[in-house]
Design a protein around this motif. Structure first.
Motif, PDB file in Angstrom:
ATOM      1  N   LEU A  12    -110.718 -72.619 -33.410  1.00 27.99           N
ATOM      2  CA  LEU A  12    -112.095 -71.465 -33.684  1.00 27.99           C
ATOM      3  C   LEU A  12    -111.013 -70.531 -33.172  1.00 27.99           C
ATOM      4  N   SER A  13    -111.840 -69.104 -32.775  1.00 23.62           N
ATOM      5  CA  SER A  13    -111.033 -68.663 -32.197  1.00 23.62           C
ATOM      6  C   SER A  13    -111.875 -68.158 -31.116  1.00 23.62           C
ATOM      7  N   PRO A  14    -111.058 -67.354 -29.940  1.00 22.04           N
ATOM      8  CA  PRO A  14    -111.562 -67.515 -29.281  1.00 22.04           C
ATOM      9  C   PRO A  14    -113.063 -66.206 -28.521  1.00 22.04           C
ATOM     10  N   LEU A  15    -113.735 -66.258 -29.258  1.00 19.88           N
ATOM     11  CA  LEU A  15    -114.766 -65.414 -29.303  1.00 19.88           C
ATOM     12  C   LEU A  15    -115.927 -66.673 -30.333  1.00 19.88           C
ATOM     13  N   GLN A  16    -115.576 -67.289 -30.440  1.00 13.12           N
ATOM     14  CA  GLN A  16    -116.505 -68.533 -30.883  1.00 13.12           C
ATOM     15  C   GLN A  16    -116.510 -69.144 -30.026  1.00 13.12           C
ATOM     16  N   LEU A  17    -115.664 -69.288 -29.562  1.00 12.60           N
ATOM     17  CA  LEU A  17    -115.817 -70.827 -28.569  1.00 12.60           C
ATOM     18  C   LEU A  17    -116.588 -70.504 -27.508  1.00 12.60           C
ATOM     19  N   PRO A  18    -116.667 -69.476 -26.548  1.00 12.55           N
ATOM     20  CA  PRO A  18    -118.139 -69.745 -25.856  1.00 12.55           C
ATOM     21  C   PRO A  18    -119.149 -69.341 -26.854  1.00 12.55           C
ATOM     22  N   LEU A  19    -119.523 -69.323 -27.897  1.00 10.57           N
ATOM     23  CA  LEU A  19    -121.087 -69.191 -28.374  1.00 10.57           C
ATOM     24  C   LEU A  19    -120.978 -70.277 -29.275  1.00 10.57           C
ATOM     25  N   LEU A  20    -120.193 -70.937 -29.400  1.00 10.85           N
ATOM     26  CA  LEU A  20    -120.122 -72.713 -29.877  1.00 10.85           C
ATOM     27  C   LEU A  20    -120.240 -73.396 -27.635  1.00 10.85           C
ATOM     28  N   LEU A  21    -120.301 -73.315 -27.135  1.00  8.54           N
ATOM     29  CA  LEU A  21    -120.601 -73.551 -25.745  1.00  8.54           C
ATOM     30  C   LEU A  21    -121.916 -73.593 -25.916  1.00  8.54           C
ATOM     31  N   ILE A  22    -122.693 -72.015 -25.435  1.00 10.20           N
ATOM     32  CA  ILE A  22    -123.986 -71.969 -25.338  1.00 10.20           C
ATOM     33  C   ILE A  22    -124.955 -72.784 -26.876  1.00 10.20           C
ATOM     34  N   TRP A 638    -129.837 -72.389 -14.992  1.00  9.60           N
ATOM     35  CA  TRP A 638    -128.757 -72.652 -16.824  1.00  9.60           C
ATOM     36  C   TRP A 638    -128.403 -71.508 -16.988  1.00  9.60           C
ATOM     37  N   PHE A 639    -129.478 -71.046 -17.373  1.00  9.77           N
ATOM     38  CA  PHE A 639    -129.504 -69.961 -18.174  1.00  9.77           C
ATOM     39  C   PHE A 639    -129.012 -68.779 -17.734  1.00  9.77           C
ATOM     40  N   VAL A 640    -129.468 -68.200 -16.746  1.00  7.50           N
ATOM     41  CA  VAL A 640    -128.490 -66.950 -15.839  1.00  7.50           C
ATOM     42  C   VAL A 640    -126.676 -67.662 -15.255  1.00  7.50           C
ATOM     43  N   SER A 641    -126.380 -68.902 -14.997  1.00  5.95           N
ATOM     44  CA  SER A 641    -125.194 -69.245 -15.111  1.00  5.95           C
ATOM     45  C   SER A 641    -124.447 -69.293 -16.117  1.00  5.95           C
ATOM     46  N   ALA A 642    -124.981 -69.404 -17.738  1.00 10.39           N
ATOM     47  CA  ALA A 642    -124.287 -69.050 -18.320  1.00 10.39           C
ATOM     48  C   ALA A 642    -123.891 -68.288 -19.184  1.00 10.39           C
ATOM     49  N   LEU A 643    -125.052 -67.280 -19.128  1.00  8.09           N
ATOM     50  CA  LEU A 643    -124.527 -65.874 -18.790  1.00  8.09           C
ATOM     51  C   LEU A 643    -123.946 -65.458 -18.341  1.00  8.09           C
ATOM     52  N   LEU A 644    -123.467 -66.105 -17.242  1.00 10.53           N
ATOM     53  CA  LEU A 644    -122.392 -65.111 -16.042  1.00 10.53           C
ATOM     54  C   LEU A 644    -121.025 -65.710 -16.389  1.00 10.53           C
ATOM     55  N   LEU A 645    -120.915 -66.918 -16.803  1.00 14.36           N
ATOM     56  CA  LEU A 645    -119.965 -67.531 -17.265  1.00 14.36           C
ATOM     57  C   LEU A 645    -119.044 -66.308 -18.410  1.00 14.36           C
ATOM     58  N   LEU A 646    -120.872 -66.649 -19.746  1.00 17.60           N
ATOM     59  CA  LEU A 646    -119.506 -65.672 -20.693  1.00 17.60           C
ATOM     60  C   LEU A 646    -119.485 -64.322 -20.750  1.00 17.60           C
ATOM     61  N   LEU A 647    -120.082 -63.534 -19.656  1.00 21.84           N
ATOM     62  CA  LEU A 647    -119.935 -62.589 -19.189  1.00 21.84           C
ATOM     63  C   LEU A 647    -118.283 -62.567 -18.640  1.00 21.84           C
ATOM     64  N   ILE A 648    -117.860 -63.703 -17.927  1.00 23.79           N
ATOM     65  CA  ILE A 648    -116.507 -63.176 -17.249  1.00 23.79           C
ATOM     66  C   ILE A 648    -115.271 -63.583 -17.847  1.00 23.79           C
ATOM     67  N   TYR A 649    -115.605 -64.562 -19.010  1.00 23.17           N
ATOM     68  CA  TYR A 649    -115.080 -65.369 -20.055  1.00 23.17           C
ATOM     69  C   TYR A 649    -114.757 -63.753 -20.799  1.00 23.17           C
ATOM     70  N   LEU A 650    -115.736 -62.956 -21.465  1.00 29.42           N
ATOM     71  CA  LEU A 650    -114.873 -61.775 -21.474  1.00 29.42           C
ATOM     72  C   LEU A 650    -114.435 -60.603 -21.019  1.00 29.42           C
ATOM     73  N   LYS A 651    -114.947 -60.764 -19.610  1.00 27.85           N
ATOM     74  CA  LYS A 651    -113.995 -60.379 -19.146  1.00 27.85           C
ATOM     75  C   LYS A 651    -113.195 -60.259 -18.490  1.00 27.85           C
ATOM     76  N   PHE A 652    -112.288 -61.096 -18.221  1.00 27.47           N
ATOM     77  CA  PHE A 652    -111.530 -61.484 -17.644  1.00 27.47           C
ATOM     78  C   PHE A 652    -109.999 -62.482 -18.726  1.00 27.47           C
ATOM     79  N   ILE A 653    -110.791 -63.368 -19.813  1.00 32.47           N
ATOM     80  CA  ILE A 653    -109.708 -63.801 -20.653  1.00 32.47           C
ATOM     81  C   ILE A 653    -109.662 -63.110 -21.638  1.00 32.47           C
ATOM     82  N   ALA A 654    -110.770 -62.682 -21.826  1.00 34.40           N
ATOM     83  CA  ALA A 654    -110.664 -62.628 -23.871  1.00 34.40           C
ATOM     84  C   ALA A 654    -110.170 -60.845 -23.843  1.00 34.40           C
ATOM     85  N   GLY A 655    -111.221 -60.218 -22.413  1.00 35.97           N
ATOM     86  CA  GLY A 655    -110.118 -59.016 -23.194  1.00 35.97           C
ATOM     87  C   GLY A 655    -108.610 -59.249 -22.613  1.00 35.97           C
ATOM     88  N   LYS A 656    -108.137 -59.614 -21.871  1.00 34.71           N
ATOM     89  CA  LYS A 656    -106.279 -59.521 -21.690  1.00 34.71           C
ATOM     90  C   LYS A 656    -106.071 -60.070 -23.047  1.00 34.71           C
TER      91      LYS A 656
END
Length: 680
Positions: A12-22, A638-656
Motif C-alpha cells: 500500500l502507498s502512503p495515500l492508500q493507507l488512511p483510505l483503507l483505515l476509513i 467517530w466520524f469527526v475523529s476519523a476526519l481529523l486524523l486524516l487531515l493530520i496525516y496529510l498535513k504532517f506525515i504525507a506532506g513531509k
C-alpha cells in the motif's frame, strides 16, 4: 522511512493507507431481499411447470394448448395443505399435456409479485384456466369451486375443455384439441359427424350423462393416438332417450360399456372389460394392437403403443423413512417463548410491501382497512426509532390518498423509501424460523405482531380497547393471502361478535390469545404443521405452571388463570422484553447511520421469559443500554475523529514524505539551475 506498507501480502502507498483505515472502520450495510416466503412447494419432478415472472407469458400466452395454473404462496398453510393434492392431480393428468398442461407460480417470491398483481391474485391458492392462444393481458378463468379434491379439479378441467369445444372457440385453432369431449349427437341409428375425419374405425364410450370417465379415457389416449396417427376415433355416447334405439342395435347388455364399430358393422363388444378408467384404456389399446393390420400400424408404432410409460400409472410419493428431528429446549424457547424485534419488523414490512401491494388497486373499504392497519402500527407497534419514523411516514403517505392507491405505487414508494433510508427486513427469521422453509415464517411473524400490538396498547392504556382487534379483523379479511385461513379466523371470532366481550385492554389480549390457541388446536397434526415444533396449547405448564388453575378442561379457557396468562404475555411481548437478536447495523443511502440496537449475544443459558414460573431467577440486566440517540452521537464523534486524523496525516506525515520524494528533489534542483531566476 519506508515509502510503502506491507499488509497481508499487499503493498500500500502512503495515500492508500488512511483510505483503507476509513473503509475498515465504516459499519457494514446489510442489503438483503425481503424473504417472506419459504421454499417453493413444487419442483420439476412433480410434472408441474414452474413459472416465474420471466417465463409466465412466454409459456401461457399464445400457447397452442390450454393451461391450468395454480397461484400460491409458499408460506400459506392452506397452500401447503393443498400441495400434495395438486401434485397428485398433475401426475394424474400428465398424459393430457398436449391438450392442457399444469403449472404453478409462487407469489411469495418477490420477483413474482408483479405477475401475480397483474393477474389480480388477491388470495391463495387460486386455480386459473387459460385457453389456447391466450392473449397477453387476459386474466384467465378462475376456478370458483371450493372442492379441492383431485376428481373435482379434473371434472372442472374437463368441463372447461368441453365448454370451449361447444362454443367452437375460434382462438384455440383448428387442431386443438385433437379429440372431442363433446358427446356425439345421435339421430335414430345414426351417429352424426363421427366419420367426418375419415377414420377406419371408431370406439364408442357409452356412459351416463355427466360422467367424466369417458372424457378421461379419451384424454389419456389422445397423445399416443395423435402421435402415431392411428386412424381411429373415440366418441362419447350418452345414455338417454335419443340414443336408446342405437344402443338396442348395438346389443349393449350392460352400461357403461365399450363398443368398437366400422362404417358398416359392429366390430367388437367388450362385455368382460371392467368399467373403469384403467380398464377401458387397456381394452382400447389391446383392440388397436389386434387390429393393427387394418389400421396400417407398423412395428415401431406397435412398440410405442404397447410401451408402458410412467404417466400410465399414478405416482406414489415414497414415505420418508428418516428419523424425525426433535426440537431442543433452546430451539423450543426461541420458537415459542421468546419474541424477536427482527421478526416483528420483517412481518410488518412484508405485510405492506407484499400482501397489501399485491393488490392492483386499493380503494373503498380496502383503503380504509389499510389506513386502519397503518394507524395501529404507528400508535402501538413496539418500534425502535428508525422503524417508528418509517411507520409515521407510511401512515402519512397512505393518509394522503383519499380515493385510491395503486399497488404498484405502494411498491415504488416502499422501494424508494428503503433506498433512501436503509430500512431493510432481516434476511432470515429468528424465532419464527421453521425446521424447513415452508414452516413458520410470515404467518408466525404476523401472529406475533398482533400479540405485540394488543400488549403494547394495554401497557400504554390508550385508545379504544377494540381498536387493534378491529384492525386485525379487517386486515385478515382484505389482505391476508391465505383465504382459507381468513375464513377460519372469521369463524373463530364469529364475524366480529366475539369483540362484544372486550371491555378493557386485557380482554383484547386474552381474546387474541384464545383465538390463536384454538387455531393451533384445529391445525394440530395437519400437513401444514411443523413436525419439529408441533402446535401445542400455549403456554404449556412447563413454562407457566401458574397460568393453570385448579379446574381441568379442554375448552382452552376455563382451565387457565387468566390474570397469570396476561402477566405471562406481557412479560413476553412488551417492548422492553423483546430480543434484539437478528438486528444488524445499517447505513442509509445518503450516508447517515441508523440508530440500531447492537447484536444480542444469546447462549444456551439465556432464557428471556417469565422465568419465575419455572423457578429461575429473572435476568433483569440487558446488554442494550444505549438508545438510538446515544448511538447516533457516538457515530458522529467517530466520524469527526476519523476526519481529523486524516487531515493530520496529510498535513504532517504525507506532506513531509512528498517534499522529500525524488520528484520534489529533482524539481528543486532544476529550479535552482535556472539562469533567469532573480533577473525578472
Amino acid at each position: 522511512m519506508a515509502s510503502s506498507f506491507l499488509l497481508t501480502g499487499v503493498v500500500l502507498s502512503p495515500l492508500q493507507l488512511p483510505l483503507l483505515l476509513i473503509f475498515l472502520l465504516l459499519p457494514s450495510s446489510l442489503e438483503v431481499s425481503l424473504g417472506g416466503g419459504g421454499t417453493p412447494l413444487y419442483n420439476q419432478d412433480d410434472k408441474i411447470l414452474i413459472l416465474n415472472s420471466k417465463n409466465f407469458q412466454p409459456n401461457i400466452c399464445s400457447s397452442s394448448k390450454a393451461w391450468v395454473v395454480e397461484f400460491y404462496s409458499s408460506w400459506c398453510g392452506h397452500c401447503i395443505h393443498f400441495a400434495p393434492t395438486f401434485k397428485e392431480f398433475a401426475t394424474d393428468v400428465f398424459a393430457w399435456r398436449d391438450v392442457i398442461s399444469v403449472a404453478a407460480i409462487d407469489c411469495a417470491m418477490e420477483e413474482n409479485m408483479p405477475t401475480c398483481r397483474e393477474y389480480e391474485v388477491m388470495g391463495y391458492p387460486i386455480l386459473k384456466f387459460f385457453t389456447p392462444n391466450t392473449p397477453t393481458g387476459d386474466m384467465g378463468i378462475e376456478r370458483l369451486s371450493k372442492d379441492n379434491t383431485v376428481p373435482a379439479i379434473k371434472k372442472d378441467m374437463i368441463e372447461f375443455i368441453t365448454d370451449l369445444q361447444l362454443k367452437k372457440f375460434e382462438k384455440a385453432g383448428q387442431h386443438w384439441p385433437s379429440v372431442s369431449l363433446v358427446p356425439a349427437s345421435v339421430n335414430g341409428l345414426e351417429i352424426l359427424h363421427i366419420w367426418d375425419q375419415n377414420p377406419t374405425m371408431a370406439v364408442l364410450l357409452i356412459e351416463e350423462a355427466y360422467s367424466t370417465m369417458g372424457s378421461e379415457v379419451i384424454l389419456d389416449l389422445s397423445g399416443t393416438l395423435t402421435k402415431l396417427k392411428v386412424p381411429l376415433v373415440m366418441a362419447k355416447i350418452e345414455i338417454n332417450a335419443e340414443s336408446d334405439q342405437l344402443l338396442q342395435k348395438l346389443t349393449v347388455s350392460h352400461k357403461p360399456s365399450l363398443v368398437a364399430i366400422s362404417r358398416d358393422s359392429i366390430l367388437e363388444v367388450f362385455p368382460l372389460v371392467a368399467a373403469t378408467r384403467i380398464g377401458w384404456s387397456v381394452a382400447i389399446k389391446d383392440f388397436i394392437l389386434r387390429k393393427s393390420s387394418e389400421l396400417s400400424l407398423n412395428n415401431q408404432m406397435l412398440a410405442d403403443l404397447s410401451q408402458k410409460k410412467p404417466e400410465d400409472s399414478l405416482y406414489v410419493q415414497p414415505l420418508n423413512s428418516e428419523a424425525q428431528k426433535i426440537a431442543t429446549r433452546k430451539e423450543l424457547i426461541n420458537r415459542r417463548y421468546k419474541v424477536f424485534t427482527s421478526d416483528l419488523e420483517k412481518a410488518v414490512i412484508y405485510s405492506i410491501s407484499h400482501e397489501v401491494a399485491q393488490h392492483s388497486s386499493i380503494s373503498g373499504h380496502t383503503l380504509q382497512t389499510l389506513l386502519q392497519y397503518v394507524t395501529v402500527l404507528e400508535k402501538f407497534f413496539p418500534a425502535r426509532i428508525e422503524m417508528s419514523v418509517f411507520l409515521r411516514d407510511l401512515h402519512s403517505w397512505v393518509n394522503m390518498h383519499q380515493d385510491t392507491i395503486r399497488g404498484e405505487d405502494l411498491s415504488s414508494w416502499m422501494e424508494s423509501y428503503q433506498g433512501r433510508h436503509g430500512i431493510r427486513a432481516s434476511k432470515d427469521w429468528v424465532g419464527c424460523r421453521g425446521s424447513e422453509d415452508q414452516f413458520g415464517g410470515y404467518p408466525c411473524g404476523l401472529w406475533s405482531v398482533w400479540h405485540a400490538l394488543t400488549i403494547n396498547q394495554a401497557n400504554l392504556a390508550e385508545g379504544d380497547p377494540k381498536e387493534v382487534m378491529n384492525a386485525m379483523k379487517s386486515f385478515i379479511q382484505e389482505f391476508f393471502g391465505c383465504r382459507d385461513c381468513a375464513r377460519h379466523f372469521d369463524q373463530a371470532i364469529e364475524g366480529g361478535k366475539a369483540f362484544d366481550e372486550i371491555e378493557n385492554y386485557n380482554d383484547a389480549v386474552l381474546l387474541l390469545w384464545k383465538t390463536h390457541n384454538r387455531a393451533n388446536f384445529r391445525l394440530a397434526g395437519d400437513i401444514s404443521e411443523d413436525p419439529v415444533f408441533p402446535k401445542l396449547v400455549f403456554p404449556s405448564k412447563e413454562f407457566c405452571s401458574g397460568c393453570y388453575g385448579a379446574l381441568t378442561g379442554t375448552n382452552l379457557w376455563d382451565e387457565f388463570d387468566r390474570i397469570k396468562v396476561v402477566e405471562f404475555l406481557k412479560n413476553l411481548y412488551s417492548k422492553e422484553k423483546l430480543s434484539s437478536q437478528g438486528l444488524t447495523s445499517d447505513t442509509t443511502a445518503d450516508g447517515h447511520a441508523l440508530a440500531v440496537a447492537p447484536l444480542a449475544q444469546i447462549d444456551d443459558n439465556f432464557e428471556h421469559l417469565d422465568v419465575s414460573n419455572f423457578k429461575k431467577k429473572e435476568n433483569s440486566t440487558s446488554f442494550v443500554f444505549f438508545n438510538g440517540a446515544d448511538i447516533s452521537i457516538c457515530f458522529l464523534l467517530w466520524f469527526v475523529s476519523a476526519l481529523l486524523l486524516l487531515l493530520i496525516y496529510l498535513k504532517f506525515i504525507a506532506g513531509k514524505k512528498f517534499s522529500n520524494s525524488h520528484f520534489f528533489s529533482n524539481l528543486k534542483r532544476k529550479t535552482s539551475m535556472n539562469p533567469l531566476l532573480g533577473k525578472v
